[in-house]
Motif scaffolding. Structure first.
Motif, PDB file in Angstrom:
ATOM      1  N   LYS A 137       0.853  -1.180   0.000  1.00 13.54           N
ATOM      2  CA  LYS A 137       0.000   0.000   0.000  1.00 13.54           C
ATOM      3  C   LYS A 137       0.895   1.237   0.000  1.00 13.54           C
ATOM      4  CE  LYS A 137      -3.966  -2.216   0.580  1.00 13.54           C
ATOM      5  NZ  LYS A 137      -5.060  -2.173  -0.413  1.00 13.54           N
ATOM      6  N   MET A 138       0.485   2.254  -0.727  1.00 15.16           N
ATOM      7  CA  MET A 138       1.264   3.493  -0.783  1.00 15.16           C
ATOM      8  C   MET A 138       0.309   4.666  -0.788  1.00 15.16           C
ATOM      9  SD  MET A 138       4.292   4.508  -3.440  1.00 15.16           S
ATOM     10  CE  MET A 138       5.375   5.904  -3.097  1.00 15.16           C
ATOM     11  N   ARG A 139       0.504   5.602   0.184  1.00 14.93           N
ATOM     12  CA  ARG A 139      -0.419   6.729   0.302  1.00 14.93           C
ATOM     13  C   ARG A 139       0.324   7.998   0.685  1.00 14.93           C
ATOM     14  NH1 ARG A 139      -5.833   6.616   3.013  1.00 14.93           N
ATOM     15  NH2 ARG A 139      -6.237   7.894   1.170  1.00 14.93           N
ATOM     16  N   ASN A 140      -0.159   9.100   0.133  1.00 14.31           N
ATOM     17  CA  ASN A 140       0.413  10.408   0.427  1.00 14.31           C
ATOM     18  C   ASN A 140      -0.228  10.967   1.702  1.00 14.31           C
ATOM     19  OD1 ASN A 140       1.716  12.904   0.224  1.00 14.31           O
ATOM     20  ND2 ASN A 140       0.347  13.676  -1.360  1.00 14.31           N
ATOM     21  N   THR A 141      -0.080  10.235   2.809  1.00 10.10           N
ATOM     22  CA  THR A 141      -0.724  10.607   4.077  1.00 10.10           C
ATOM     23  C   THR A 141       0.272  10.620   5.235  1.00 10.10           C
ATOM     24  OG1 THR A 141      -1.370   8.289   4.424  1.00 10.10           O
ATOM     25  CG2 THR A 141      -2.995   9.731   3.382  1.00 10.10           C
ATOM     26  N   TYR A 142       1.545  10.800   4.912  1.00  9.17           N
ATOM     27  CA  TYR A 142       2.563  10.753   5.974  1.00  9.17           C
ATOM     28  C   TYR A 142       2.365  11.873   6.996  1.00  9.17           C
ATOM     29  CZ  TYR A 142       7.107  10.123   8.203  1.00  9.17           C
ATOM     30  OH  TYR A 142       8.099   9.889   9.119  1.00  9.17           O
ATOM     31  N   SER A 143       2.008  13.066   6.531  1.00  7.84           N
ATOM     32  CA  SER A 143       1.805  14.180   7.463  1.00  7.84           C
ATOM     33  C   SER A 143       0.647  13.888   8.412  1.00  7.84           C
ATOM     34  CB  SER A 143       1.545  15.480   6.696  1.00  7.84           C
ATOM     35  OG  SER A 143       0.398  15.361   5.870  1.00  7.84           O
ATOM     36  N   ILE A 192      -2.340   4.892  10.720  1.00  5.34           N
ATOM     37  CA  ILE A 192      -2.010   4.524   9.350  1.00  5.34           C
ATOM     38  C   ILE A 192      -3.317   4.155   8.663  1.00  5.34           C
ATOM     39  CG2 ILE A 192      -0.693   2.954   7.887  1.00  5.34           C
ATOM     40  CD1 ILE A 192       1.141   2.531  10.376  1.00  5.34           C
ATOM     41  N   ASN A 193      -3.743   4.996   7.763  1.00  6.37           N
ATOM     42  CA  ASN A 193      -5.040   4.842   7.112  1.00  6.37           C
ATOM     43  C   ASN A 193      -4.878   4.038   5.829  1.00  6.37           C
ATOM     44  OD1 ASN A 193      -7.431   5.105   5.751  1.00  6.37           O
ATOM     45  ND2 ASN A 193      -7.468   7.339   5.764  1.00  6.37           N
ATOM     46  N   LEU A 194      -5.502   2.855   5.783  1.00  3.40           N
ATOM     47  CA  LEU A 194      -5.432   2.005   4.596  1.00  3.40           C
ATOM     48  C   LEU A 194      -6.799   1.917   3.932  1.00  3.40           C
ATOM     49  CD1 LEU A 194      -3.353  -1.076   5.819  1.00  3.40           C
ATOM     50  CD2 LEU A 194      -2.525   1.091   4.925  1.00  3.40           C
ATOM     51  N   GLU A 195      -6.837   2.197   2.628  1.00  7.91           N
ATOM     52  CA  GLU A 195      -8.052   1.939   1.852  1.00  7.91           C
ATOM     53  C   GLU A 195      -7.974   0.502   1.344  1.00  7.91           C
ATOM     54  OE1 GLU A 195      -8.805   4.788  -1.158  1.00  7.91           O
ATOM     55  OE2 GLU A 195      -8.926   6.480   0.236  1.00  7.91           O
ATOM     56  N   LEU A 196      -8.910  -0.334   1.784  1.00  2.40           N
ATOM     57  CA  LEU A 196      -8.820  -1.761   1.516  1.00  2.40           C
ATOM     58  C   LEU A 196      -9.616  -2.208   0.298  1.00  2.40           C
ATOM     59  CD1 LEU A 196      -9.150  -3.115   5.172  1.00  2.40           C
ATOM     60  CD2 LEU A 196      -7.060  -2.582   3.898  1.00  2.40           C
ATOM     61  N   SER A 197     -10.803  -1.676   0.123  1.00  2.36           N
ATOM     62  CA  SER A 197     -11.660  -2.163  -0.957  1.00  2.36           C
ATOM     63  C   SER A 197     -12.781  -1.162  -1.225  1.00  2.36           C
ATOM     64  CB  SER A 197     -12.271  -3.517  -0.572  1.00  2.36           C
ATOM     65  OG  SER A 197     -13.220  -3.943  -1.530  1.00  2.36           O
ATOM     66  N   ASN A 198     -13.267  -1.155  -2.455  1.00  2.41           N
ATOM     67  CA  ASN A 198     -14.471  -0.388  -2.778  1.00  2.41           C
ATOM     68  C   ASN A 198     -15.471  -1.270  -3.521  1.00  2.41           C
ATOM     69  OD1 ASN A 198     -13.124  -0.647  -5.169  1.00  2.41           O
ATOM     70  ND2 ASN A 198     -13.240   1.518  -5.760  1.00  2.41           N
ATOM     71  N   ALA A 199     -15.547  -2.520  -3.077  1.00  4.71           N
ATOM     72  CA  ALA A 199     -16.432  -3.506  -3.717  1.00  4.71           C
ATOM     73  C   ALA A 199     -17.871  -3.300  -3.247  1.00  4.71           C
ATOM     74  CB  ALA A 199     -15.950  -4.915  -3.407  1.00  4.71           C
ATOM     75  N   TYR A 200     -18.413  -2.160  -3.615  1.00  3.78           N
ATOM     76  CA  TYR A 200     -19.742  -1.724  -3.167  1.00  3.78           C
ATOM     77  C   TYR A 200     -20.811  -2.796  -3.399  1.00  3.78           C
ATOM     78  CZ  TYR A 200     -23.941   1.277  -2.988  1.00  3.78           C
ATOM     79  OH  TYR A 200     -25.160   1.819  -2.693  1.00  3.78           O
ATOM     80  N   ASN A 201     -20.895  -3.279  -4.618  1.00  8.41           N
ATOM     81  CA  ASN A 201     -21.954  -4.238  -4.956  1.00  8.41           C
ATOM     82  C   ASN A 201     -21.791  -5.558  -4.214  1.00  8.41           C
ATOM     83  OD1 ASN A 201     -23.232  -2.474  -6.733  1.00  8.41           O
ATOM     84  ND2 ASN A 201     -21.983  -3.128  -8.475  1.00  8.41           N
ATOM     85  N   LEU A 244       2.663  -4.213   3.657  1.00  4.82           N
ATOM     86  CA  LEU A 244       3.836  -3.356   3.703  1.00  4.82           C
ATOM     87  C   LEU A 244       3.397  -2.014   3.122  1.00  4.82           C
ATOM     88  CD1 LEU A 244       6.787  -3.085   4.501  1.00  4.82           C
ATOM     89  CD2 LEU A 244       7.412  -3.761   2.186  1.00  4.82           C
ATOM     90  N   THR A 245       3.304  -1.025   3.993  1.00  4.62           N
ATOM     91  CA  THR A 245       2.730   0.263   3.626  1.00  4.62           C
ATOM     92  C   THR A 245       3.805   1.327   3.555  1.00  4.62           C
ATOM     93  OG1 THR A 245       0.669  -0.330   4.730  1.00  4.62           O
ATOM     94  CG2 THR A 245       1.044   2.006   4.307  1.00  4.62           C
ATOM     95  N   CYS A 246       3.807   2.070   2.472  1.00  4.34           N
ATOM     96  CA  CYS A 246       4.728   3.198   2.308  1.00  4.34           C
ATOM     97  C   CYS A 246       3.908   4.480   2.399  1.00  4.34           C
ATOM     98  CB  CYS A 246       5.447   3.119   0.967  1.00  4.34           C
ATOM     99  SG  CYS A 246       6.560   4.516   0.664  1.00  4.34           S
ATOM    100  N   LEU A 247       4.109   5.229   3.479  1.00  2.00           N
ATOM    101  CA  LEU A 247       3.486   6.540   3.617  1.00  2.00           C
ATOM    102  C   LEU A 247       4.496   7.593   3.195  1.00  2.00           C
ATOM    103  CD1 LEU A 247       1.618   6.291   7.042  1.00  2.00           C
ATOM    104  CD2 LEU A 247       0.804   5.663   4.762  1.00  2.00           C
ATOM    105  N   SER A 300      10.376   1.226   9.371  1.00  2.00           N
ATOM    106  CA  SER A 300      11.700   1.745   9.036  1.00  2.00           C
ATOM    107  C   SER A 300      11.862   3.116   9.665  1.00  2.00           C
ATOM    108  CB  SER A 300      11.848   1.862   7.515  1.00  2.00           C
ATOM    109  OG  SER A 300      11.042   2.934   7.025  1.00  2.00           O
ATOM    110  N   GLU A 301      13.047   3.644   9.550  1.00  2.00           N
ATOM    111  CA  GLU A 301      13.255   5.048   9.852  1.00  2.00           C
ATOM    112  C   GLU A 301      12.693   5.873   8.683  1.00  2.00           C
ATOM    113  OE1 GLU A 301      14.518   6.279  12.657  1.00  2.00           O
ATOM    114  OE2 GLU A 301      14.771   4.233  13.436  1.00  2.00           O
ATOM    115  N   SER A 302      12.375   7.109   8.954  1.00  2.00           N
ATOM    116  CA  SER A 302      11.946   8.000   7.877  1.00  2.00           C
ATOM    117  C   SER A 302      13.120   8.222   6.915  1.00  2.00           C
ATOM    118  CB  SER A 302      11.494   9.339   8.463  1.00  2.00           C
ATOM    119  OG  SER A 302      11.183  10.255   7.440  1.00  2.00           O
TER     120      SER A 302
END
Length: 261
Positions: A78-84, A92-101, A154-157, A230-232
């Motif tokens: 996962k990779m998100r521009n939410t480090y700040s 740590i905010n993860l978007e997992l799925s949008n399987a609405y139906n 493994l998430t990269c913020l 990891s370290e920043s």
């Protein structure tokens, strides 16, 4: 599970190469940055694994020996521009799925037909949503023959403006929905989170499901749930370049006698 400093540095340097115009996140002056696909490829290369490059639940499969473990292990990148946001909240905010139906089909099968029905049985609805999502993970792990208990996110913020990056490993399986307190955020005009099913633990937000606006399933992991981090770091600077530099250099190196433009 052990991800050592050398492996982190390899991921950092591999991701840094995508600044040369070959990265999928375009910025200014012909430069690019790595996006989620580039991150997957960097992880697969570092751990000598295989990146599926599809929309599956596990993006990379590796041998456990690469992280001081055993068996085949799956990684969901996962990779998100939410480090700040992480720095300010610790979540740590993860978007997992949008399987609405698919989510609504599962609720309908269990006689929960609309948001009004969800309001009456939020605990049952929350368990159905999470259990369905986890069942997809088990199917994926079985299909590609990995140990689901050892698999992980493994998430990269990152912060695009400041150029800061950090890696986090989280358990692949979500918290047991039966241990959460479920409520429904009431629909209100102008509120994009209207009709959202919320699972909390000790008053802390853990799971959100947007039952009306898009069907997104989100997971808010805290530092307590982090297996490793990891370290920043920042990407390694590359020389000033012209637009398309990376692609041109690759063409020149592979076809030196034909690239005469």
């Amino acid at each position: 599970m052990v991800i050592d400093n050398k492996q982190v540095e390899q991921i950092r340097l591999l991701m840094s190469t995508y600044q040369d115009g070959t990265g999928q996140l375009r910025v200014k002056d012909g430069r690019t940055l790595p996006n989620w696909r580039d991150f997957e490829r960097s992880v697969a290369t570092t751990f000598k694994g295989y990146a599926f490059e599809n929309k599956g639940f596990l993006d990379v499969v590796i041998k456990g020996e690469e992280i001081n473990d055993e068996g085949n292990i799956g990684i969901s990148c996962k990779m998100r521009n939410t480090y700040s946001s992480y720095i300010s909240s610790g979540n740590i905010n993860l978007e997992l799925s949008n399987a609405y139906n698919k989510f609504w089909a599962e609720l309908h099968k269990n006689k929960i037909y609309n948001i009004g029905s969800v309001r009456l049985v939020p605990e049952r609805a929350g368990k159905l949503i999470v259990d369905l999502y986890e069942s997809w993970k088990h199917q994926a792990a079985k299909q590609i023959k990995v140990d689901i208990e050892k698999s992980f996110y493994l998430t990269c913020l990152y912060d695009e403006k400041k150029g800061n990056y950090q890696l986090f490993a989280l358990p692949f399986l979500l918290p047991d929905p039966a241990t959460l307190d479920w409520t429904l955020r009431e629909p209100k005009d102008g509120n994009e989170n209207r009709g959202t099913l919320i699972g909390r633990k000790n008053n802390k937000l853990i799971i959100e499901w947007y039952g009306i606006s898009g069907g997104q399933l989100k997971y808010y992991a805290s530092n307590d749930e982090v297996i490793w981090k990891s370290e920043s770091f920042k990407l390694e600077p590359i020389p000033d370049i012209e637009s398309g530099y990376g692609l041109i250099q690759k063409a020149k190196s592979y076809f030196p006698n034909k690239w005469l433009f």
